[in-house]
Design a protein around this motif. Structure first.
Motif, PDB file in Angstrom:
ATOM      1  N   THR A 122       0.838  -1.209   0.000  1.00 10.66           N
ATOM      2  CA  THR A 122       0.000   0.000   0.000  1.00 10.66           C
ATOM      3  C   THR A 122       0.871   1.256   0.000  1.00 10.66           C
ATOM      4  OG1 THR A 122      -1.514  -1.287   1.384  1.00 10.66           O
ATOM      5  CG2 THR A 122      -1.944   1.073   1.233  1.00 10.66           C
ATOM      6  N   THR A 123       0.629   2.159  -0.933  1.00 12.99           N
ATOM      7  CA  THR A 123       1.409   3.406  -0.955  1.00 12.99           C
ATOM      8  C   THR A 123       0.857   4.361   0.117  1.00 12.99           C
ATOM      9  OG1 THR A 123      -0.051   4.532  -2.525  1.00 12.99           O
ATOM     10  CG2 THR A 123       1.735   3.195  -3.467  1.00 12.99           C
ATOM     11  N   PRO A 124       1.645   5.350   0.552  1.00 16.49           N
ATOM     12  CA  PRO A 124       1.147   6.300   1.551  1.00 16.49           C
ATOM     13  C   PRO A 124      -0.125   7.026   1.085  1.00 16.49           C
ATOM     14  CG  PRO A 124       3.529   6.460   1.385  1.00 16.49           C
ATOM     15  CD  PRO A 124       3.085   5.534   0.284  1.00 16.49           C
ATOM     16  N   GLU A 125      -0.224   7.320  -0.205  1.00  9.81           N
ATOM     17  CA  GLU A 125      -1.431   8.002  -0.718  1.00  9.81           C
ATOM     18  C   GLU A 125      -2.648   7.084  -0.566  1.00  9.81           C
ATOM     19  OE1 GLU A 125       1.442   7.853  -2.377  1.00  9.81           O
ATOM     20  OE2 GLU A 125       2.007   9.975  -2.200  1.00  9.81           O
ATOM     21  N   ALA A 126      -2.477   5.813  -0.901  1.00  9.79           N
ATOM     22  CA  ALA A 126      -3.586   4.857  -0.769  1.00  9.79           C
ATOM     23  C   ALA A 126      -3.978   4.705   0.696  1.00  9.79           C
ATOM     24  CB  ALA A 126      -3.178   3.499  -1.342  1.00  9.79           C
ATOM     25  N   ASP A 127      -2.977   4.705   1.561  1.00 11.60           N
ATOM     26  CA  ASP A 127      -3.226   4.607   3.006  1.00 11.60           C
ATOM     27  C   ASP A 127      -4.191   5.696   3.463  1.00 11.60           C
ATOM     28  OD1 ASP A 127      -2.332   2.664   4.684  1.00 11.60           O
ATOM     29  OD2 ASP A 127      -0.335   3.497   4.929  1.00 11.60           O
ATOM     30  N   GLU A 128      -3.906   6.923   3.017  1.00 12.16           N
ATOM     31  CA  GLU A 128      -4.759   8.065   3.417  1.00 12.16           C
ATOM     32  C   GLU A 128      -6.193   7.838   2.966  1.00 12.16           C
ATOM     33  OE1 GLU A 128      -3.544  12.067   2.268  1.00 12.16           O
ATOM     34  OE2 GLU A 128      -1.541  11.563   3.038  1.00 12.16           O
ATOM     35  N   ILE A 129      -6.347   7.386   1.729  1.00 18.86           N
ATOM     36  CA  ILE A 129      -7.697   7.155   1.176  1.00 18.86           C
ATOM     37  C   ILE A 129      -8.407   6.055   1.962  1.00 18.86           C
ATOM     38  CG2 ILE A 129      -8.976   6.398  -0.882  1.00 18.86           C
ATOM     39  CD1 ILE A 129      -6.603   7.622  -2.539  1.00 18.86           C
ATOM     40  N   LEU A 130      -7.696   4.967   2.215  1.00 19.97           N
ATOM     41  CA  LEU A 130      -8.303   3.829   2.932  1.00 19.97           C
ATOM     42  C   LEU A 130      -8.707   4.243   4.343  1.00 19.97           C
ATOM     43  CD1 LEU A 130      -5.802   1.074   1.715  1.00 19.97           C
ATOM     44  CD2 LEU A 130      -8.196   1.305   1.003  1.00 19.97           C
ATOM     45  N   ASN A 131      -7.838   5.000   5.010  1.00 23.68           N
ATOM     46  CA  ASN A 131      -8.166   5.461   6.367  1.00 23.68           C
ATOM     47  C   ASN A 131      -9.402   6.355   6.346  1.00 23.68           C
ATOM     48  OD1 ASN A 131      -6.125   4.127   7.707  1.00 23.68           O
ATOM     49  ND2 ASN A 131      -4.639   5.755   7.366  1.00 23.68           N
ATOM     50  N   ARG A 132      -9.422   7.252   5.362  1.00 27.49           N
ATOM     51  CA  ARG A 132     -10.569   8.176   5.241  1.00 27.49           C
ATOM     52  C   ARG A 132     -11.859   7.381   5.037  1.00 27.49           C
ATOM     53  NH1 ARG A 132      -8.437  11.619   1.383  1.00 27.49           N
ATOM     54  NH2 ARG A 132      -9.610  10.611  -0.267  1.00 27.49           N
ATOM     55  N   ASN A 133     -11.755   6.277   4.288  1.00 28.69           N
ATOM     56  CA  ASN A 133     -12.946   5.475   3.981  1.00 28.69           C
ATOM     57  C   ASN A 133     -13.265   4.440   5.054  1.00 28.69           C
ATOM     58  OD1 ASN A 133     -13.177   6.950   1.686  1.00 28.69           O
ATOM     59  ND2 ASN A 133     -12.415   5.383   0.286  1.00 28.69           N
ATOM     60  N   GLY A 134     -12.507   4.473   6.144  1.00 29.24           N
ATOM     61  CA  GLY A 134     -12.808   3.589   7.275  1.00 29.24           C
ATOM     62  C   GLY A 134     -12.409   2.138   7.065  1.00 29.24           C
ATOM     63  N   VAL A 135     -11.477   1.891   6.135  1.00 23.68           N
ATOM     64  CA  VAL A 135     -11.002   0.508   5.957  1.00 23.68           C
ATOM     65  C   VAL A 135      -9.972   0.224   7.062  1.00 23.68           C
ATOM     66  CG1 VAL A 135      -9.890  -1.127   4.386  1.00 23.68           C
ATOM     67  CG2 VAL A 135     -11.312   0.733   3.464  1.00 23.68           C
ATOM     68  N   PHE A 136     -10.116  -0.923   7.719  1.00 25.78           N
ATOM     69  CA  PHE A 136      -9.210  -1.289   8.815  1.00 25.78           C
ATOM     70  C   PHE A 136      -8.006  -2.011   8.207  1.00 25.78           C
ATOM     71  CE2 PHE A 136      -7.752  -3.896  12.382  1.00 25.78           C
ATOM     72  CZ  PHE A 136      -7.828  -3.014  13.449  1.00 25.78           C
ATOM     73  N   VAL A 137      -6.828  -1.345   8.218  1.00 27.00           N
ATOM     74  CA  VAL A 137      -5.639  -1.924   7.579  1.00 27.00           C
ATOM     75  C   VAL A 137      -4.701  -2.504   8.642  1.00 27.00           C
ATOM     76  CG1 VAL A 137      -3.622  -1.472   6.109  1.00 27.00           C
ATOM     77  CG2 VAL A 137      -5.776  -0.240   5.691  1.00 27.00           C
ATOM     78  N   VAL A 138      -4.471  -3.817   8.563  1.00 27.91           N
ATOM     79  CA  VAL A 138      -3.465  -4.442   9.437  1.00 27.91           C
ATOM     80  C   VAL A 138      -2.149  -4.383   8.655  1.00 27.91           C
ATOM     81  CG1 VAL A 138      -2.833  -6.445  10.827  1.00 27.91           C
ATOM     82  CG2 VAL A 138      -5.249  -5.999  10.310  1.00 27.91           C
ATOM     83  N   PRO A 139      -1.206  -3.523   9.099  1.00 24.87           N
ATOM     84  CA  PRO A 139      -0.024  -3.255   8.268  1.00 24.87           C
ATOM     85  C   PRO A 139       0.935  -4.434   8.190  1.00 24.87           C
ATOM     86  CG  PRO A 139       0.231  -2.213  10.408  1.00 24.87           C
ATOM     87  CD  PRO A 139      -1.164  -2.799  10.378  1.00 24.87           C
TER      88      PRO A 139
END
Ligand code: NAD
Length: 441
Positions: free
Chosen positions: A345-362
């Motif tokens: 996941t790129t940092p830009e995608a991370d921001e989008i996923l966080n904004r959309n409430g996706v729970f990312v286990v890094p």
């Protein structure tokens, strides 16, 4: 004749897709080391890290680049380029896999080495991070050529690897057989067996029970922990897995064993989808027989990009870096992403996923089952005393659950995303060691 022609056509198609994917892997996303540094900087800012410590930790400590000759089957000699990078040596010897892939670059190996440092710190393993790689497409080499390449590469990097200094393991394109060649080469030079120089070896020469599937088992454990935290019923959860190699296939199998419905998987040849659920043991057999997933019966062919956008509960990227980017993150419909791969996941995608409430286990939390059982293997080798598979799995479960909870509690108490929480835990642990040792001289 017809069958032969068909096989040739399939091979050509796979080769064409592989070429496209190789190109995407090299040209496609941001440089992974820049991504790794950006991820680190967020934690360093959060922790208000001392500027000198920040400078030390955001760079790698040692780089060994080698150009080495390999005897090919046709009698010719080819030169290959390889790397071994050690990011940080403050908490013990360094540890990290060896990748064989045509898109390997120094910047990628540096990123992978840095990620290993954080992973070992979160799991309290007494290692710093390292990684190695050779720019090679292993599918294009015969077994003899691969063995020649591995033995010569091991000899080149034996300047810095060793059971007390830096311990390699498998990664993309390498496996237990590769580790056996590495262990044997190193041992031949020493004049006695040194099993602890690599992990991920066959059990017959000092490998550990449970190591092959350990990364997938870890992915399974943190997936169940994440679902529990989010109060999602695991028996109703659906899963898509990108990459069907060591990590992807074992994750899919173990998640299916837990009653989750794996609806899609993919590899370099593309993906397959069945909303009713795939039979994973059958899928594994199919891949063993056919070499890849293309043409799997009772499943619809889909592309790797389509797989990432499926309406599933859990998405497990388990192939390569830069798969979730600002180009597709908005289209992700999974509720949970569990990063089996490093750096998907790129940092830009991370921001989008966080904004959309996706729970990312890094990645540095999700895929650490492999290095954890590698640590068990190293300890067993050094003690010449071996544990049962049940013991290994029980300890792995305990460490994975504890580490997940440690990161989750950090997330909840600071109201940050899981990746930043994981980095806070990791960077704090490593910077404590750096401070304790101070700067020499
Ligand atoms: P592997 O070589 O066993 O499998 C890789 C899989 O990904 C294969 O199925 C391959 O066909 C597929 N693939 C390759 N390029 C692809 C692409 N562009 N798109 C889709 N699929 C593609 O490798 P692995 O050991 O399973 O490693 C996968 C990821 O997990 C890597 O990021 C690796 O660093 C990470 N990882 C591995 C381990 C381990 O113990 N092996 C541990 C931690 C993390």
């Amino acid at each position: 004749m017809q069958q032969a022609e068909q096989a040739e056509q399939t091979e050509e198609a796979v080769e064409a897709e592989q070429a496209t994917l190789r190109q995407r892997a090299t040209v496609g996303g941001p440089d992974p080391f820049t991504t790794a540094q950006r991820q680190f900087d967020r934690a360093a800012d959060f922790l208000n890290l001392d500027p000198a410590v920040r400078l030390i930790l955001r760079n790698v400590q040692r780089i060994l680049q080698v150009d080495f000759p390999v005897h090919m089957d046709d009698g010719s000699i080819q030169i290959y380029k390889g790397y071994r990078v050690q990011h940080n040596l403050h908490r013990g010897p360094t540890k990290g896999g060896i990748r064989y892939h045509p898109a390997v670059t120094l910047e990628e190996v540096k990123a992978l080495a840095m990620w290993m440092t954080w992973k070992c710190a979160i799991f309290n393993l007494p290692f710093g991070g390292a990684k190695g790689g050779v720019v090679v497409d292993p599918s294009q080499l015969s077994k003899d050529e691969l063995e020649n390449l591995t033995r010569r590469f091991t000899t080149e990097i034996s300047l810095i690897i060793g059971p007390e200094s830096d311990i390699p393991a498998p990664d993309v394109g390498t496996n237990a057989e590769t580790m056996a060649w590495m262990m044997d080469t190193y041992s031949m030079h020493k004049g006695y067996s040194v099993p602890a120089v690599v992990t991920g070896k066959p059990v017959s020469i000092g490998g550990s029970e449970g190591r092959t599937e350990a990364t997938g088992r870890g992915v399974m454990i943190v997936t169940l922990e994440a679902l529990k935290h989010l109060e999602i019923d695991q028996s109703k959860a659906t899963v898509a897995v990108q990459g069907f190699g060591n990590v992807g296939a074992n994750s899919a199998r173990l998640l299916a064993d837990q009653g989750l419905k794996v609806v899609a998987v993919s590899d370099v040849s593309g993906g397959v989808y069945n909303p009713q659920g795939l039979n994973i043991p059958d899928t594994l057999r199919y891949v063993q027989e056919h070499g890849n997933l293309r043409g799997l019966p009772q499943a619809k062919p889909i592309s790797n990009d389509e797989l990432l956008e499926l309406p599933v509960t859990v998405l497990v990227p388990a192939a390569l870096e830069n798969q979730l980017t600002d180009q597709n993150a908005e289209k992700v419909r999974a509720k949970v992403i569990v990063e089996g791969a490093n750096g998907p996941t790129t940092p830009e995608a991370d921001e989008i996923l966080n904004r959309n409430g996706v729970f990312v286990v890094p990645d540095i939390l999700a895929n650490a089952g492999g290095v954890t059982v590698s640590y068990f293997e190293w300890v067993q080798d050094l003690q010449h005393f071996f544990w049962s598979e049940d013991e290994i799995n029980e300890r792995l479960h305990r460490i994975m659950r504890n580490s997940f909870q440690r990161v989750l509690q950090t997330k909840l108490s600071h109201d940050v995303d899981m990746r930043l929480a994981a980095y806070i835990v990791a960077v704090r642990t490593v910077s404590d060691a750096t401070n304790a040792r101070s700067i020499y001289p």
